[in-house]
Design an enzyme around this catalytic site. Structure first.
Site, PDB file in Angstrom:
ATOM      1  N   THR A  50     -10.226  13.266  23.577  1.00  0.00           N
ATOM      2  CA  THR A  50     -10.726  12.264  22.648  1.00  0.00           C
ATOM      3  C   THR A  50     -10.052  10.935  22.933  1.00  0.00           C
ATOM      4  O   THR A  50      -9.003  10.871  23.554  1.00  0.00           O
ATOM      5  CB  THR A  50     -10.453  12.668  21.177  1.00  0.00           C
ATOM      6  OG1 THR A  50      -9.056  12.872  20.999  1.00  0.00           O
ATOM      7  CG2 THR A  50     -11.207  13.915  20.794  1.00  0.00           C
ATOM      8  N   ASP A  51     -10.670   9.893  22.451  1.00  0.00           N
ATOM      9  CA  ASP A  51     -10.116   8.549  22.589  1.00  0.00           C
ATOM     10  C   ASP A  51      -9.098   8.279  21.493  1.00  0.00           C
ATOM     11  O   ASP A  51      -8.966   9.045  20.541  1.00  0.00           O
ATOM     12  CB  ASP A  51     -11.237   7.508  22.508  1.00  0.00           C
ATOM     13  CG  ASP A  51     -12.172   7.552  23.705  1.00  0.00           C
ATOM     14  OD1 ASP A  51     -11.717   7.957  24.792  1.00  0.00           O
ATOM     15  OD2 ASP A  51     -13.351   7.190  23.546  1.00  0.00           O
ATOM     16  N   SER A  52      -8.456   7.165  21.594  1.00  0.00           N
ATOM     17  CA  SER A  52      -7.468   6.739  20.608  1.00  0.00           C
ATOM     18  C   SER A  52      -8.095   6.667  19.219  1.00  0.00           C
ATOM     19  O   SER A  52      -9.195   6.152  19.045  1.00  0.00           O
ATOM     20  CB  SER A  52      -6.937   5.366  21.015  1.00  0.00           C
ATOM     21  OG  SER A  52      -5.928   4.956  20.143  1.00  0.00           O
TER      22      SER A  52
END
Length: 101
Positions: A50-52
């Site tokens: 996942t992204d930040s």
């Protein structure tokens, strides 16, 4: 022994799932908790990255250990006493060696 964890996390304080240098990640947080339990580095494999700042209600990771004094189904409880409130293990269980998150 191959162990599956079903996790949920609030991603605001993390820079994504996968370990990165010098920033907190979900993977690093879980691996540190496992190191506290097993007294050695444990590498987890996640089902996705996942992204930040991304949250997850149900995500899966697995890892291998040679042996454990904690029954796999009780590991979720133990981890939840160590992990920060932003990461929750919903359940844990032993899975076949060929399982890969």
């Amino acid at each position: 022994m191959n162990i599956l964890l079903c996790i949920s996390y609030e991603g605001t304080p993390y820079h994504g799932f996968q370990v990165q240098s010098a920033v907190p990640t979900v993977q690093e947080t879980i691996e540190q908790a496992l190191k506290n339990i097993y007294a050695k580095r444990i590498h987890i494999t996640g089902a996705a990255r996942t992204d930040s700042g991304v949250h997850a209600e149900r995500s899966y990771v697995n890892f291998f250990v040679d042996e454990t004094k904690i029954p796999p189904r009780k590991l979720a409880y133990v981890l939840n006493t160590i992990l920060p409130s932003t990461v929750l293990v919903l359940y844990s269980k032993q899975v076949p060696d060929g399982f890969h998150a």
